[in-house]
Design a protein around this motif. Sequence first.
Motif, PDB file in Angstrom:
ATOM      1  N   HIS A 168       0.814  -1.208   0.000  1.00 15.65           N
ATOM      2  CA  HIS A 168       0.000   0.000   0.000  1.00 15.65           C
ATOM      3  C   HIS A 168       0.855   1.268   0.000  1.00 15.65           C
ATOM      4  O   HIS A 168       0.494   2.262  -0.652  1.00 15.65           O
ATOM      5  CB  HIS A 168      -0.969  -0.011   1.178  1.00 15.65           C
ATOM      6  CG  HIS A 168      -2.175  -0.869   0.938  1.00 15.65           C
ATOM      7  ND1 HIS A 168      -3.098  -0.585  -0.033  1.00 15.65           N
ATOM      8  CD2 HIS A 168      -2.595  -2.022   1.534  1.00 15.65           C
ATOM      9  CE1 HIS A 168      -4.043  -1.512  -0.023  1.00 15.65           C
ATOM     10  NE2 HIS A 168      -3.756  -2.398   0.910  1.00 15.65           N
ATOM     11  N   MET A 219     -10.175  -1.144   6.223  1.00 13.05           N
ATOM     12  CA  MET A 219      -8.721  -1.224   6.280  1.00 13.05           C
ATOM     13  C   MET A 219      -8.081   0.151   6.171  1.00 13.05           C
ATOM     14  O   MET A 219      -6.950   0.342   6.612  1.00 13.05           O
ATOM     15  CB  MET A 219      -8.202  -2.157   5.186  1.00 13.05           C
ATOM     16  CG  MET A 219      -8.543  -3.624   5.429  1.00 13.05           C
ATOM     17  SD  MET A 219      -7.978  -4.730   4.104  1.00 13.05           S
ATOM     18  CE  MET A 219      -6.194  -4.604   4.271  1.00 13.05           C
ATOM     19  N   ARG A 226      -8.032   1.134   9.818  1.00  9.00           N
ATOM     20  CA  ARG A 226      -7.256   0.174  10.611  1.00  9.00           C
ATOM     21  C   ARG A 226      -5.769   0.245  10.304  1.00  9.00           C
ATOM     22  O   ARG A 226      -4.925   0.178  11.214  1.00  9.00           O
ATOM     23  CB  ARG A 226      -7.767  -1.255  10.332  1.00  9.00           C
ATOM     24  CG  ARG A 226      -7.215  -2.303  11.278  1.00  9.00           C
ATOM     25  CD  ARG A 226      -7.453  -3.710  10.787  1.00  9.00           C
ATOM     26  NE  ARG A 226      -6.606  -4.059   9.636  1.00  9.00           N
ATOM     27  CZ  ARG A 226      -6.558  -5.262   9.074  1.00  9.00           C
ATOM     28  NH1 ARG A 226      -7.339  -6.235   9.529  1.00  9.00           N
ATOM     29  NH2 ARG A 226      -5.763  -5.499   8.047  1.00  9.00           N
ATOM     30  N   ASP A 227      -5.436   0.389   9.023  1.00  2.56           N
ATOM     31  CA  ASP A 227      -4.041   0.323   8.598  1.00  2.56           C
ATOM     32  C   ASP A 227      -3.446   1.683   8.225  1.00  2.56           C
ATOM     33  O   ASP A 227      -2.323   1.757   7.743  1.00  2.56           O
ATOM     34  CB  ASP A 227      -3.906  -0.622   7.402  1.00  2.56           C
ATOM     35  CG  ASP A 227      -4.323  -2.051   7.738  1.00  2.56           C
ATOM     36  OD1 ASP A 227      -4.435  -2.374   8.941  1.00  2.56           O
ATOM     37  OD2 ASP A 227      -4.546  -2.842   6.804  1.00  2.56           O
TER      38      ASP A 227
END
Length: 450
Positions: A238, A267, A270-271
């Motif tokens: 990513h 996500m 979260r990420d």
Amino acid sequence: MFEDRALLARLWREEIDRFRDTHRESERLWREASAHMPDGVPMLWMAKWPGPWPVFVERADGAHFRSVDGIDHIDLCLGDTGAMVGHAPAAAVAAITEQLQRGSTFMLPTVDASAAAALLAGRFGLPSWQFTLSATDANRALLRYARQVTGRRKVLVIDYCYHGSVDEAFATLAEDGAVVPRRGNIGPPVPLAETTVVVPFNDVPALEAALATGEVAVVLAEPAMTNIGIVLPQPGWHDAVRAACDRTGTVLILDETHTLCAGPGGMVARDGLRPDAVVVGKTIAGGIPAGAYGMTAEFAERARTSLELEDIDVGGVGGTLAGNAVSLAGIRATLSEVLTADAYPAMIERAAEWTAGVQSAIDRHGAPWQVTQLGARAEYSFLPRPPRDGREAAEADDFELQQYLHLHALNRGILLTPFHNMALMSPATTAADVAAHTAAFGEAVASLYA
């Protein structure tokens, strides 16, 4: 590929006979429906359910539904995410019912619109939101805006991705690297190579090379692949995508429609991912049609200032029912009272129990398979290790084996997603529901590898 096809065929016939004996009322309704609907279903893909005819649903509540045959089912499909909040959640039903009594669609905003947008902005960290009837609609709108602001034609997607029925996404790579239509693509309007660039998931050099051409307006990707089996991003993927988009002036859209299972903000939250736009849909309105897309302030400003007010209703973005009052009432209630941050820990714990149960059966019987979990979603595949990209996952598929396992589960009152081996947990799913699947799955694997 499962080798003993004779055994698989015999087991399949046994399960078909069991299904026929226990689903007579569904058969009657299916035969009646076939007079006016192809294959007796309102959408042809419903014919893909295992068995000689589909199960007809009488009613549903929480994580269970009852068929017209009088059978209670544990629903681990949950409308392939459309009912991830569970069936008929009380808060959403109340809000939707109340709004229906006041009117359903006006082509004008209601107070629920700004409340829903604020809830989504808080979850995903993107300030500007618009509403549609589906995630497909949201993806189509964002692709148009991305081409508008960049002046470029092409869309980059991931090989074996899933973005609803977006035309540009039904592309794959041929053996020679050419962009060609995906198998089963119905009536593609133009050759896919004219609109689309395809790269494998987790392949940073391929992505960087594709963006370096300067032809690509937008990268449309899932944070993790979910419709070809769960394929998780490799470390650094990513970050590399974001950096390549920044270098080349390419818009980055992350489609969180399925990966909302990872947490309240998917996500992205979260990420700590940093897309220019994000898409959500399916479950956000408690089960009624709704989608939404969020944009950074910069992207939203570029898109809005590129449009003339006189033409804003005929540019291919929107629809007269998009952003309707009932959908927005459902979104507001679902996000604020049902699919809350407090709901996720138990959902994820149930998914961990499901994953452990599946892995235990795989290990106990020596099946060369693996299982992957993503938040409240988990899925097994016919590979000995997790797939790295969509092609690996696709080439490991075994449709006849999958159909047998799904019919075996259905005959024991457990519904899995018909398109792949996925289970999804709702706030209403219990440990007993998961344990029932663990027992049934162990029986199925034993029948194959005893």
